[in-house]
Design a protein around this motif. Sequence first.
Motif, PDB file in Angstrom:
ATOM      1  N   GLY A 171       0.789  -1.223   0.000  1.00  0.00           N
ATOM      2  CA  GLY A 171       0.000   0.000   0.000  1.00  0.00           C
ATOM      3  C   GLY A 171       0.817   1.267   0.000  1.00  0.00           C
ATOM      4  O   GLY A 171       0.258   2.367  -0.060  1.00  0.00           O
ATOM      5  N   VAL A 172       2.171   1.154   0.082  1.00  0.00           N
ATOM      6  CA  VAL A 172       3.040   2.324   0.095  1.00  0.00           C
ATOM      7  C   VAL A 172       3.902   2.312  -1.160  1.00  0.00           C
ATOM      8  O   VAL A 172       4.561   1.322  -1.472  1.00  0.00           O
ATOM      9  N   THR A 173       3.903   3.419  -1.881  1.00  0.00           N
ATOM     10  CA  THR A 173       4.689   3.550  -3.113  1.00  0.00           C
ATOM     11  C   THR A 173       5.414   4.889  -3.112  1.00  0.00           C
ATOM     12  O   THR A 173       5.070   5.797  -2.348  1.00  0.00           O
ATOM     13  N   LEU A 174       6.410   5.005  -3.973  1.00  0.00           N
ATOM     14  CA  LEU A 174       7.129   6.264  -4.151  1.00  0.00           C
ATOM     15  C   LEU A 174       6.903   6.713  -5.583  1.00  0.00           C
ATOM     16  O   LEU A 174       7.248   6.003  -6.529  1.00  0.00           O
ATOM     17  N   GLU A 175       6.333   7.899  -5.751  1.00  0.00           N
ATOM     18  CA  GLU A 175       5.949   8.381  -7.070  1.00  0.00           C
ATOM     19  C   GLU A 175       6.317   9.853  -7.216  1.00  0.00           C
ATOM     20  O   GLU A 175       6.479  10.567  -6.217  1.00  0.00           O
TER      21      GLU A 175
END
Length: 203
Positions: A44-48
Amino acid sequence: MNATNPVLPPGYSAVPPGHVAAVVTSLEMLSRPPERPAQPFPAGVTLEPLERSIGAYRNLYRAVGTDWLWFSRLVMADETLQAILDNPEVEFLALRQDGRDAGILELDFSQPGECELAFFGVEPGLVGTGVGRALMNEAIARAWSRPIKRFWVHTCTLDHPAALDFYRRSGFVPFAFQVEVFPDPRLTGALPRDCSRHVPLLD
């Protein structure tokens, strides 16, 4: 004594009424540190990439930095901030939790041969979850993927009490101390009066 960067005398120095003082530690790494074991972001955690608009940037800046008296980008003139956001030599990334911005990574490559970790942090609810370590690993990898000779950052006594040790464990080495004195942003209206309770409000 340098007129543009005066040296404080030994002993106590008075801080003007309505101001806050912080001891700033600057740290640097002059070579890429040994690679750490991979620490993926949790589900559920991303880097964008962060939207390069003043509204999106300041919303995230407030969410991450209000507890630590981050204010410089809130009082900066809109045109000055937009020029930074438009700079192709600055990377702006948002840590997203379930589609909501919850952390910031800002890498400034404007100076040839170096990278400044300009802003780095996560929302209070993510502190201590390991997400910060994963984000730092990403910051180090991105910084040293370019032909730099120096990666640096500064932190201060208003930040999270574990921040300095976190940077040192990440491979940064302290190289300078300074004292910053500035009008308390809770008194100027830049930040809420009830934030940053670890810093006394003296009005």
